[in-house]
Enzyme design. Structure first.
Site, PDB file in Angstrom:
ATOM      1  N   ALA A  66       8.501  20.752  35.117  1.00 54.31           N
ATOM      2  CA  ALA A  66       9.109  20.159  34.204  1.00 54.31           C
ATOM      3  C   ALA A  66       9.417  20.783  32.930  1.00 54.31           C
ATOM      4  O   ALA A  66       8.435  21.661  32.682  1.00 54.31           O
ATOM      5  CB  ALA A  66       8.578  18.641  33.870  1.00 54.31           C
ATOM      6  N   GLY A 111       6.551  19.933  38.643  1.00 50.66           N
ATOM      7  CA  GLY A 111       7.756  19.173  38.857  1.00 50.66           C
ATOM      8  C   GLY A 111       8.481  20.106  39.870  1.00 50.66           C
ATOM      9  O   GLY A 111       9.204  19.511  40.586  1.00 50.66           O
ATOM     10  N   GLU A 114       6.917  19.276  43.282  1.00 59.71           N
ATOM     11  CA  GLU A 114       7.422  17.970  43.319  1.00 59.71           C
ATOM     12  C   GLU A 114       8.876  17.757  44.088  1.00 59.71           C
ATOM     13  O   GLU A 114       9.083  17.088  44.954  1.00 59.71           O
ATOM     14  CB  GLU A 114       7.211  17.172  42.284  1.00 59.71           C
ATOM     15  CG  GLU A 114       5.649  16.828  41.585  1.00 59.71           C
ATOM     16  CD  GLU A 114       5.349  16.156  40.608  1.00 59.71           C
ATOM     17  OE1 GLU A 114       6.233  16.642  39.433  1.00 59.71           O
ATOM     18  OE2 GLU A 114       4.803  15.209  40.241  1.00 59.71           O
ATOM     19  N   GLU A 134      -0.445  19.709  35.980  1.00 60.82           N
ATOM     20  CA  GLU A 134      -0.454  19.031  34.974  1.00 60.82           C
ATOM     21  C   GLU A 134      -1.669  18.775  34.193  1.00 60.82           C
ATOM     22  O   GLU A 134      -1.602  18.470  32.919  1.00 60.82           O
ATOM     23  CB  GLU A 134      -0.063  17.850  35.255  1.00 60.82           C
ATOM     24  CG  GLU A 134       1.703  17.778  35.732  1.00 60.82           C
ATOM     25  CD  GLU A 134       2.118  18.331  37.027  1.00 60.82           C
ATOM     26  OE1 GLU A 134       1.185  18.934  37.776  1.00 60.82           O
ATOM     27  OE2 GLU A 134       2.994  17.986  37.539  1.00 60.82           O
TER      28      GLU A 134
HETATM   29  N1  DAK Z   1       8.741  24.538  30.844  1.00 56.06           N
HETATM   30  C1  DAK Z   1       9.221  25.279  29.908  1.00 56.06           C
HETATM   31  N2  DAK Z   1       9.292  26.492  29.778  1.00 56.06           N
HETATM   32  C2  DAK Z   1       8.632  27.379  30.818  1.00 56.06           C
HETATM   33  C3  DAK Z   1       8.043  26.468  31.923  1.00 56.06           C
HETATM   34  C4  DAK Z   1       8.124  25.088  31.884  1.00 56.06           C
HETATM   35  N3  DAK Z   1       7.392  24.389  32.631  1.00 56.06           N
HETATM   36  N4  DAK Z   1       7.384  27.339  32.563  1.00 56.06           N
HETATM   37  C5  DAK Z   1       7.808  28.724  32.025  1.00 56.06           C
HETATM   38  N5  DAK Z   1       8.475  28.703  31.028  1.00 56.06           N
HETATM   39  C6  DAK Z   1       9.127  29.644  30.065  1.00 56.06           C
HETATM   40  C7  DAK Z   1       8.101  30.483  29.502  1.00 56.06           C
HETATM   41  O1  DAK Z   1       7.937  29.394  28.047  1.00 56.06           O
HETATM   42  C8  DAK Z   1       8.605  31.430  28.833  1.00 56.06           C
HETATM   43  O2  DAK Z   1       9.934  31.436  27.808  1.00 56.06           O
HETATM   44  P1  DAK Z   1       9.810  32.249  26.512  1.00 56.06           P
HETATM   45  O3  DAK Z   1       8.425  32.010  25.929  1.00 56.06           O
HETATM   46  O4  DAK Z   1      10.143  33.752  27.010  1.00 56.06           O
HETATM   47  O5  DAK Z   1      10.925  31.989  25.646  1.00 56.06           O
HETATM   48  C9  DAK Z   1       9.380  31.851  29.986  1.00 56.06           C
HETATM   49  O6  DAK Z   1       9.591  30.792  30.926  1.00 56.06           O
HETATM   50  C10 DAK Z   1       8.564  33.143  30.995  1.00 56.06           C
HETATM   51  O7  DAK Z   1       7.400  32.334  31.182  1.00 56.06           O
HETATM   52  P2  DAK Z   1       6.059  33.334  31.044  1.00 56.06           P
HETATM   53  O8  DAK Z   1       6.335  34.286  30.102  1.00 56.06           O
HETATM   54  O9  DAK Z   1       4.905  32.579  30.701  1.00 56.06           O
HETATM   55  O10 DAK Z   1       5.716  33.956  32.279  1.00 56.06           O
HETATM   56  P3  DAK Z   1       4.791  34.518  33.111  1.00 56.06           P
HETATM   57  O11 DAK Z   1       5.160  35.453  34.197  1.00 56.06           O
HETATM   58  O12 DAK Z   1       3.780  35.348  31.984  1.00 56.06           O
HETATM   59  O13 DAK Z   1       4.026  33.321  33.654  1.00 56.06           O
HETATM   60  C11 DAK Z   1       4.022  31.042  34.828  1.00 56.06           C
HETATM   61  C12 DAK Z   1       4.419  32.602  34.456  1.00 56.06           C
HETATM   62  C13 DAK Z   1       4.741  30.338  35.450  1.00 56.06           C
HETATM   63  C14 DAK Z   1       2.519  31.113  35.130  1.00 56.06           C
HETATM   64  C15 DAK Z   1       3.935  30.478  33.198  1.00 56.06           C
HETATM   65  O14 DAK Z   1       5.099  30.379  32.838  1.00 56.06           O
HETATM   66  C16 DAK Z   1       3.266  28.899  33.298  1.00 56.06           C
HETATM   67  O15 DAK Z   1       2.148  28.923  33.428  1.00 56.06           O
HETATM   68  N6  DAK Z   1       4.272  28.066  33.067  1.00 56.06           N
HETATM   69  C17 DAK Z   1       4.013  26.690  32.929  1.00 56.06           C
HETATM   70  C18 DAK Z   1       3.699  26.169  34.350  1.00 56.06           C
HETATM   71  C19 DAK Z   1       3.348  24.784  34.486  1.00 56.06           C
HETATM   72  O16 DAK Z   1       2.427  24.405  33.921  1.00 56.06           O
HETATM   73  N7  DAK Z   1       4.092  23.985  35.110  1.00 56.06           N
HETATM   74  C20 DAK Z   1       3.763  22.655  34.787  1.00 56.06           C
HETATM   75  C21 DAK Z   1       4.588  21.836  34.128  1.00 56.06           C
HETATM   76  S1  DAK Z   1       3.984  20.414  33.913  1.00 56.06           S
HETATM   77  C22 DAK Z   1       5.886  13.722  32.969  1.00 56.06           C
HETATM   78  C23 DAK Z   1       6.801  13.801  33.850  1.00 56.06           C
HETATM   79  C24 DAK Z   1       6.492  15.090  34.518  1.00 56.06           C
HETATM   80  C25 DAK Z   1       5.690  16.059  34.119  1.00 56.06           C
HETATM   81  C26 DAK Z   1       4.954  15.511  33.096  1.00 56.06           C
HETATM   82  C27 DAK Z   1       5.066  14.538  32.542  1.00 56.06           C
HETATM   83  N8  DAK Z   1       6.103  12.373  32.324  1.00 56.06           N
HETATM   84  C28 DAK Z   1       6.779  11.325  32.916  1.00 56.06           C
HETATM   85  C29 DAK Z   1       5.811  12.438  30.920  1.00 56.06           C
HETATM   86  C30 DAK Z   1       5.509  17.254  34.922  1.00 56.06           C
HETATM   87  C31 DAK Z   1       5.011  18.011  34.442  1.00 56.06           C
HETATM   88  C32 DAK Z   1       5.070  19.478  34.757  1.00 56.06           C
HETATM   89  O17 DAK Z   1       5.748  19.953  35.751  1.00 56.06           O
END
Ligand code: DAK
Length: 259
Positions: A66, A111, A114, A134
């Site tokens: 997400a 997400g 998911e 998460e």
């Molecule tokens: N959201 C927004 N932007 C994201 C993103 C994300 N999930 N994942 C990556 N990006 C963006 C980064 O911010 C970066 O943007 P800039 O800074 O260049 O503007 C760009 O994509 C490239 O990312 P990286 O520079 O970090 O690229 P790397 O190759 O170094 O790393 C990575 C890739 C996938 C390992 C890293 O980007 C990463 O760890 N991303 C986050 C992954 C993550 O934690 N995903 C899970 C998200 S949590 C809820 C409902 C649903 C959810 C939560 C609450 N509620 C009902 C409240 C669900 C939550 C999730 O899905």
């Protein structure tokens, strides 16, 4: 609807949906969910579409979760609402009467995993990475990750992945039964098309019935055995059933009309 965050292509019987926010690694924001729901409804309603392919833009990421920037300052009420909305749209995918295949072409995190798990079949490229990170953000998964991961790989492994937030590689995902196949990046689309070709030889009506029956197993409001009996019964009024049985007796391949 004009799409800005996804691309929808119809290639013969396959509707392809590409999540298209490559700069954000295809993270799902609110607008993407609205477009995704619209595209899935198109697949439901277009008789000529026999299968749906969901993938991410580029060769690095399927969907990296997400959009973290969007929900960072949500209230509990907004969080619950966001979760229910995402769950509803992923259920629409899971209950789609046409087979939905996820071509997981890179990161499938939060997400993103998911979304992949709401599809009927998952084919991963060898660079794919899977995880529910998460907990590292201080939230639980919100789009049914706790439920579908447990259904797919069992309680022990699911709890471990959900509680550690650990990312796993494609071969590990295959071992766990999280994905159906792992192929090289170049082979991903071919493999998906091979599967579709097998599916398209079968009765679309019967495939829709199978999806409904298997989903009923996981739906506490439904009796899976009763659903199966009902779906089985429904087949006897279809042209597909008539064609399938006639073709068998005439010793030829069936040509299903899909109704
Ligand atoms: N959201 C927004 N932007 C994201 C993103 C994300 N999930 N994942 C990556 N990006 C963006 C980064 O911010 C970066 O943007 P800039 O800074 O260049 O503007 C760009 O994509 C490239 O990312 P990286 O520079 O970090 O690229 P790397 O190759 O170094 O790393 C990575 C890739 C996938 C390992 C890293 O980007 C990463 O760890 N991303 C986050 C992954 C993550 O934690 N995903 C899970 C998200 S949590 C809820 C409902 C649903 C959810 C939560 C609450 N509620 C009902 C409240 C669900 C939550 C999730 O899905």
């Amino acid at each position: 609807m004009n799409y800005e965050n996804i691309i929808v292509e119809i290639n013969g019987p396959v509707q392809k949906i590409i999540i298209n926010r490559p700069k954000q690694l295809n993270a799902l924001n609110k607008a993407t969910f609205v477009e995704l729901e619209d595209a899935i409804n198109l697949a439901y309603n277009n008789f000529d579409v026999k299968g749906v392919l969901i993938t991410g833009s580029g060769d690095k990421s399927f969907v990296a979760g997400a959009d973290i920037k969007e929900f960072a300052d949500f209230t509990p009420e907004q969080g619950e609402e966001l979760s229910l909305n995402g769950q509803r749209i992923f259920k629409l995918i899971e209950n789609c009467p046409k087979p939905v295949i996820a071509a997981v072409n890179g990161f499938a995190l939060g997400g993103g995993l998911e979304l992949a798990m709401s599809c009927h079949i998952r084919v991963a490229s060898d660079n794919a990475r899977f995880g529910q990170p998460e907990v590292s953000l201080g939230v639980t998964p919100g789009y049914a990750g706790t439920q579908r991961l447990t259904q797919l790989i069992g309680k022990a492994k699911s709890l471990e992945l959900l509680m550690t937030g650990e990312m796993i590689k494609a071969d590990k995902a295959l071992d766990l039964g999280l994905v159906n196949y792992v192929v090289s990046q170049d082979e991903l689309e071919n493999k998906v098309n091979d599967i579709f070709n097998k599916l398209f030889k079968q009765s679309p009506v019967a495939i829709a019935g199978v999806i409904a029956c298997v989903n009923a197993f996981y739906d506490y409001d439904k009796d899976g055995f009763a659903t199966e009996a009902k779906e089985f019964g429904k087949c006897f009024a279809t042209e597909d059933f008539k064609e399938g049985t006639t073709a068998f007796m005439e010793k030829r391949k069936a040509n299903f009309p899909g109704k």
